[in-house]
Design a protein around this motif. Sequence first.
Motif, PDB file in Angstrom:
ATOM      1  N   VAL A  69       4.811 -12.833  10.353  1.00 53.91           N
ATOM      2  CA  VAL A  69       5.781 -12.612  11.433  1.00 53.91           C
ATOM      3  C   VAL A  69       6.002 -11.108  11.629  1.00 53.91           C
ATOM      4  O   VAL A  69       6.004 -10.587  12.749  1.00 53.91           O
ATOM      5  CB  VAL A  69       7.118 -13.331  11.115  1.00 53.91           C
ATOM      6  CG1 VAL A  69       8.204 -12.916  12.092  1.00 53.91           C
ATOM      7  CG2 VAL A  69       6.923 -14.841  11.130  1.00 53.91           C
ATOM      8  N   LEU A  70       6.152 -10.399  10.520  1.00 55.42           N
ATOM      9  CA  LEU A  70       6.390  -8.954  10.597  1.00 55.42           C
ATOM     10  C   LEU A  70       5.188  -8.231  11.207  1.00 55.42           C
ATOM     11  O   LEU A  70       5.340  -7.377  12.095  1.00 55.42           O
ATOM     12  CB  LEU A  70       6.674  -8.401   9.186  1.00 55.42           C
ATOM     13  CG  LEU A  70       6.853  -6.892   9.084  1.00 55.42           C
ATOM     14  CD1 LEU A  70       8.036  -6.404   9.914  1.00 55.42           C
ATOM     15  CD2 LEU A  70       7.031  -6.479   7.611  1.00 55.42           C
ATOM     16  N   ALA A  71       3.994  -8.597  10.738  1.00 56.91           N
ATOM     17  CA  ALA A  71       2.788  -7.929  11.238  1.00 56.91           C
ATOM     18  C   ALA A  71       2.653  -8.144  12.746  1.00 56.91           C
ATOM     19  O   ALA A  71       2.291  -7.225  13.487  1.00 56.91           O
ATOM     20  CB  ALA A  71       1.564  -8.446  10.502  1.00 56.91           C
ATOM     21  N   GLN A  72       2.976  -9.344  13.162  1.00 53.98           N
ATOM     22  CA  GLN A  72       2.895  -9.619  14.600  1.00 53.98           C
ATOM     23  C   GLN A  72       3.900  -8.757  15.367  1.00 53.98           C
ATOM     24  O   GLN A  72       3.587  -8.176  16.394  1.00 53.98           O
ATOM     25  CB  GLN A  72       3.167 -11.103  14.843  1.00 53.98           C
ATOM     26  CG  GLN A  72       2.813 -11.529  16.249  1.00 53.98           C
ATOM     27  CD  GLN A  72       2.498 -13.013  16.315  1.00 53.98           C
ATOM     28  OE1 GLN A  72       3.044 -13.799  15.554  1.00 53.98           O
ATOM     29  NE2 GLN A  72       1.632 -13.397  17.235  1.00 53.98           N
ATOM     30  N   GLU A  73       5.107  -8.667  14.819  1.00 55.05           N
ATOM     31  CA  GLU A  73       6.169  -7.881  15.461  1.00 55.05           C
ATOM     32  C   GLU A  73       5.763  -6.417  15.634  1.00 55.05           C
ATOM     33  O   GLU A  73       6.042  -5.802  16.661  1.00 55.05           O
ATOM     34  CB  GLU A  73       7.448  -7.988  14.600  1.00 55.05           C
ATOM     35  CG  GLU A  73       8.594  -7.129  15.073  1.00 55.05           C
ATOM     36  CD  GLU A  73       9.666  -6.967  13.999  1.00 55.05           C
ATOM     37  OE1 GLU A  73       9.931  -7.930  13.247  1.00 55.05           O
ATOM     38  OE2 GLU A  73      10.240  -5.856  13.901  1.00 55.05           O
ATOM     39  N   VAL A 129      -0.504  -2.213   7.135  1.00 59.98           N
ATOM     40  CA  VAL A 129      -0.949  -3.432   6.460  1.00 59.98           C
ATOM     41  C   VAL A 129       0.230  -3.905   5.608  1.00 59.98           C
ATOM     42  O   VAL A 129       0.673  -3.209   4.681  1.00 59.98           O
ATOM     43  CB  VAL A 129      -2.175  -3.166   5.565  1.00 59.98           C
ATOM     44  CG1 VAL A 129      -2.627  -4.464   4.890  1.00 59.98           C
ATOM     45  CG2 VAL A 129      -3.312  -2.537   6.368  1.00 59.98           C
ATOM     46  N   CYS A 130       0.767  -5.064   5.961  1.00 57.28           N
ATOM     47  CA  CYS A 130       1.952  -5.606   5.282  1.00 57.28           C
ATOM     48  C   CYS A 130       1.474  -6.524   4.154  1.00 57.28           C
ATOM     49  O   CYS A 130       0.754  -7.492   4.414  1.00 57.28           O
ATOM     50  CB  CYS A 130       2.803  -6.417   6.252  1.00 57.28           C
ATOM     51  SG  CYS A 130       3.268  -5.512   7.741  1.00 57.28           S
ATOM     52  N   VAL A 131       1.907  -6.216   2.943  1.00 63.41           N
ATOM     53  CA  VAL A 131       1.414  -6.952   1.778  1.00 63.41           C
ATOM     54  C   VAL A 131       2.581  -7.593   1.029  1.00 63.41           C
ATOM     55  O   VAL A 131       3.602  -6.932   0.774  1.00 63.41           O
ATOM     56  CB  VAL A 131       0.654  -5.999   0.818  1.00 63.41           C
ATOM     57  CG1 VAL A 131       0.163  -6.747  -0.419  1.00 63.41           C
ATOM     58  CG2 VAL A 131      -0.515  -5.334   1.541  1.00 63.41           C
ATOM     59  N   ALA A 132       2.435  -8.864   0.701  1.00 65.64           N
ATOM     60  CA  ALA A 132       3.419  -9.566  -0.138  1.00 65.64           C
ATOM     61  C   ALA A 132       2.828 -10.918  -0.509  1.00 65.64           C
ATOM     62  O   ALA A 132       1.749 -11.283  -0.018  1.00 65.64           O
ATOM     63  CB  ALA A 132       4.750  -9.749   0.599  1.00 65.64           C
ATOM     64  N   ARG A 165      -1.140  -5.642  10.335  1.00 63.67           N
ATOM     65  CA  ARG A 165      -1.930  -6.700   9.707  1.00 63.67           C
ATOM     66  C   ARG A 165      -1.164  -7.236   8.509  1.00 63.67           C
ATOM     67  O   ARG A 165      -0.415  -6.494   7.862  1.00 63.67           O
ATOM     68  CB  ARG A 165      -3.250  -6.131   9.182  1.00 63.67           C
ATOM     69  CG  ARG A 165      -4.357  -6.146  10.195  1.00 63.67           C
ATOM     70  CD  ARG A 165      -5.702  -6.000   9.506  1.00 63.67           C
ATOM     71  NE  ARG A 165      -5.914  -4.696   8.915  1.00 63.67           N
ATOM     72  CZ  ARG A 165      -6.769  -4.465   7.913  1.00 63.67           C
ATOM     73  NH1 ARG A 165      -7.453  -5.454   7.374  1.00 63.67           N
ATOM     74  NH2 ARG A 165      -6.929  -3.250   7.439  1.00 63.67           N
ATOM     75  N   ALA A 166      -1.360  -8.504   8.197  1.00 63.40           N
ATOM     76  CA  ALA A 166      -0.729  -9.089   7.008  1.00 63.40           C
ATOM     77  C   ALA A 166      -1.821  -9.460   6.012  1.00 63.40           C
ATOM     78  O   ALA A 166      -2.818 -10.062   6.399  1.00 63.40           O
ATOM     79  CB  ALA A 166       0.062 -10.335   7.400  1.00 63.40           C
ATOM     80  N   VAL A 167      -1.633  -9.065   4.769  1.00 61.95           N
ATOM     81  CA  VAL A 167      -2.556  -9.505   3.719  1.00 61.95           C
ATOM     82  C   VAL A 167      -1.715 -10.097   2.595  1.00 61.95           C
ATOM     83  O   VAL A 167      -0.916  -9.395   1.956  1.00 61.95           O
ATOM     84  CB  VAL A 167      -3.408  -8.339   3.166  1.00 61.95           C
ATOM     85  CG1 VAL A 167      -4.315  -8.839   2.036  1.00 61.95           C
ATOM     86  CG2 VAL A 167      -4.251  -7.716   4.277  1.00 61.95           C
ATOM     87  N   THR A 168      -1.866 -11.389   2.399  1.00 59.48           N
ATOM     88  CA  THR A 168      -1.122 -12.069   1.341  1.00 59.48           C
ATOM     89  C   THR A 168      -1.736 -11.702   0.000  1.00 59.48           C
ATOM     90  O   THR A 168      -2.949 -11.807  -0.183  1.00 59.48           O
ATOM     91  CB  THR A 168      -1.197 -13.593   1.537  1.00 59.48           C
ATOM     92  OG1 THR A 168      -0.751 -13.894   2.859  1.00 59.48           O
ATOM     93  CG2 THR A 168      -0.335 -14.319   0.521  1.00 59.48           C
ATOM     94  N   CYS A 169      -0.912 -11.249  -0.934  1.00 59.97           N
ATOM     95  CA  CYS A 169      -1.464 -10.821  -2.216  1.00 59.97           C
ATOM     96  C   CYS A 169      -0.389 -10.858  -3.295  1.00 59.97           C
ATOM     97  O   CYS A 169       0.717 -10.350  -3.098  1.00 59.97           O
ATOM     98  CB  CYS A 169      -1.996  -9.387  -2.078  1.00 59.97           C
ATOM     99  SG  CYS A 169      -2.769  -8.749  -3.577  1.00 59.97           S
TER     100      CYS A 169
END
Length: 247
Positions: free
Chosen positions: A42-46, A31-34, A50-54
Amino acid sequence: MHRRTAVVTGASGGIGAATARRLSTEGFDVVCVARRSERIEVLAQEIGGRAVTCDLTDADQVATLAAAVGDSLDLLVNGAGGAIGLEPLEHAVADDWRQMYEINVIATLQATRALLPALEADAGGTVLNVGSTAGRIAYEGGGGYTAAKHAVAVMTETLRLELSGRPVRVCEIAPGMVRTEEFSLTRFRGDADRADAVYAGVDPLEADDVADVIAWMATRPAHVNVDLVVVKPLDQASHHKVARRPQ
Ligand code: 8X3
């Protein structure tokens, strides 16, 4: 088979992004968080994560992050952080210090506190804080950053003591000079010449070098707690002693 899950904060670049990539090759669901959605998407897709904006300095957003992560988590890498300014203390900008405390310390506190129940579920988990050699020494102009990274170091030790007897490992990695696209540029408020001069004539660590050590720390057997790893380039014997080749 249980697929391990990792949350990596500060995943929009530098050590965080490299760590997210590396953990995915180690078999973690990441889970990529930023704060910056576009980058983590883009990173999560690569990496198939999963991407969670936070914004980790905002308690409500952190609660939303915890809900998105769910009730089970194996690894939290607190990679969010950074340095702003290199003014000596007598000229320090209080708002820069506040911001450094927020992004390095409060962000780590809030992410850890919110995700601890999930880390403690199942067989237990790992909190891995990205500190810095700046958390172990002092240097001129570093005051706000060294204070914040000392806080991260002490917070790591405090948490380990408080969780004694519970199945959560608590670790710190303290990197020295790491060349990333943003660390020095942010510190020098966008002055690329000053940022580049930091690495002149030196073979610094790259984000992947740090991610490599983080992956090693995180993948030791569950009963092994790697308390602290200090990692610096060969060229950096200490903060003040850097071997530079003539340019
Ligand atoms: C280490 C960076 O500038 O404190 O995180 O050596 S510095």
